[in-house]
Design a protein around this motif. Structure first.
Motif, short mmCIF file in Angstrom:
data_model
loop_
_atom_site.label_atom_id
_atom_site.label_comp_id
_atom_site.label_asym_id
_atom_site.label_seq_id
_atom_site.Cartn_x
_atom_site.Cartn_y
_atom_site.Cartn_z
N ARG A 55 25.95 0.62 71.00
CA ARG A 55 25.21 -0.30 70.16
C ARG A 55 25.98 -1.59 70.00
O ARG A 55 27.16 -1.57 69.70
CB ARG A 55 25.01 0.29 68.77
N ASP A 112 26.75 -5.17 67.98
CA ASP A 112 26.93 -5.40 66.55
C ASP A 112 25.62 -5.68 65.84
O ASP A 112 25.51 -5.50 64.64
CB ASP A 112 27.89 -6.58 66.33
N ASP A 113 24.62 -6.15 66.59
CA ASP A 113 23.36 -6.40 65.90
C ASP A 113 22.36 -5.26 66.09
O ASP A 113 21.17 -5.43 65.92
CB ASP A 113 22.78 -7.76 66.27
N GLY A 114 22.90 -4.09 66.46
CA GLY A 114 22.07 -2.90 66.43
C GLY A 114 21.23 -2.63 67.66
O GLY A 114 20.44 -1.70 67.68
#
Lengths: 129, 129
Positions: free
Chosen positions: A57, A59-61
DNA sequence: CCGATTTTGACAACGGTTTTCATTTTAGCG
DNA sequence: CGCTAAAATGAAAACCGTTGTCAAAATCGG
């Protein structure tokens, strides 16, 4: 059939770094493939289950995928500027994770380790610019 | 004003492990606080920007937050069942990350390391049930 | 070729997060 | 205190990646 799944894997195999599902889907369509986004997601999941691709993933998902050399457990050194990725084995980290887990009585230890940095080329660019 | 933000931080300070925004929101409401989900998110972002809380993504893409003792660099050992968290220092990992980065000529190395496992209590529960 | 099974993909649904925007609260000032 | 400007708030909508639904198409076995 696995036609589409192979197509998805081909993209990954010929890619440098991590790619997102949507990204792969877009390229497939741009290449003229008749494939749906759903199928891309399913292929990616199957591939990840098979251990044929790595998934992580951002950092922004967002989930991103990468074809890895082997099914062996390893980690990644990712250039935060150009996305270039190097697979790194880390016996030391594996042991460390097991150890800290065990020290606190935890079982079924897993771990996520990603190393980010600026690769040599990008370091040069940065200092030049 | 920072009233709501303090309320959010209070929750985190008095929590054991990582909490999700929705989770915190639910508790605040249960406690009788008149606060909106939006405000919880904004408070969490502000707190994270300030370095007053740690934020990380779970494997399913949810953001979770935790008030940390200090701004010191450390990692987490998280129970995947009950969310209980232990802060762990890992000089070995720090050095390992630096080393693998340097080996490949990478600069400005950072790393994310999270260890997941099943904590002693939950291991007991699991084997019991 | 025929029926059973699997795969596919358009679309809707989902869930967490972010944005919008009107309302409320606060701060500054006389 | 009353007034205004600026900031904070929150309900609901928008967003976006992802997953589920379900009918149509491809494939397999006979």
């Amino acid at each position: 059939m696995t036609n589409r799944r192979d197509a998805v894997r081909e993209i990954l195999v010929h890619s440098e770094g991590f790619r997102s599902a949507q990204d792969i889907y877009a390229q497939l369509r741009a290449d003229g493939a008749k494939i749906g986004l759903t199928t891309v997601y399913r292929a990616l999941q199957a591939l990840a289950d098979n251990g044929q691709v790595d998934m992580l993933r951002t950092d922004d998902g967002e989930s991103v995928y990468r074809a890895c050399a082997t099914g062996t457990h390893h980690h990644h050194l990712v250039c935060r500027r150009c996305g270039r990725t190097v697979e790194v084995a880390g016996p030391a980290v594996e042991r460390w994770a097991e150890t800290v887990g065990a020290e606190h009585g935890f079982t079924a230890i897993t771990h996520t380790v990603e190393v980010f940095g600026t690769c040599p080329s990008c370091t040069a660019i940065k200092s030049a610019g």
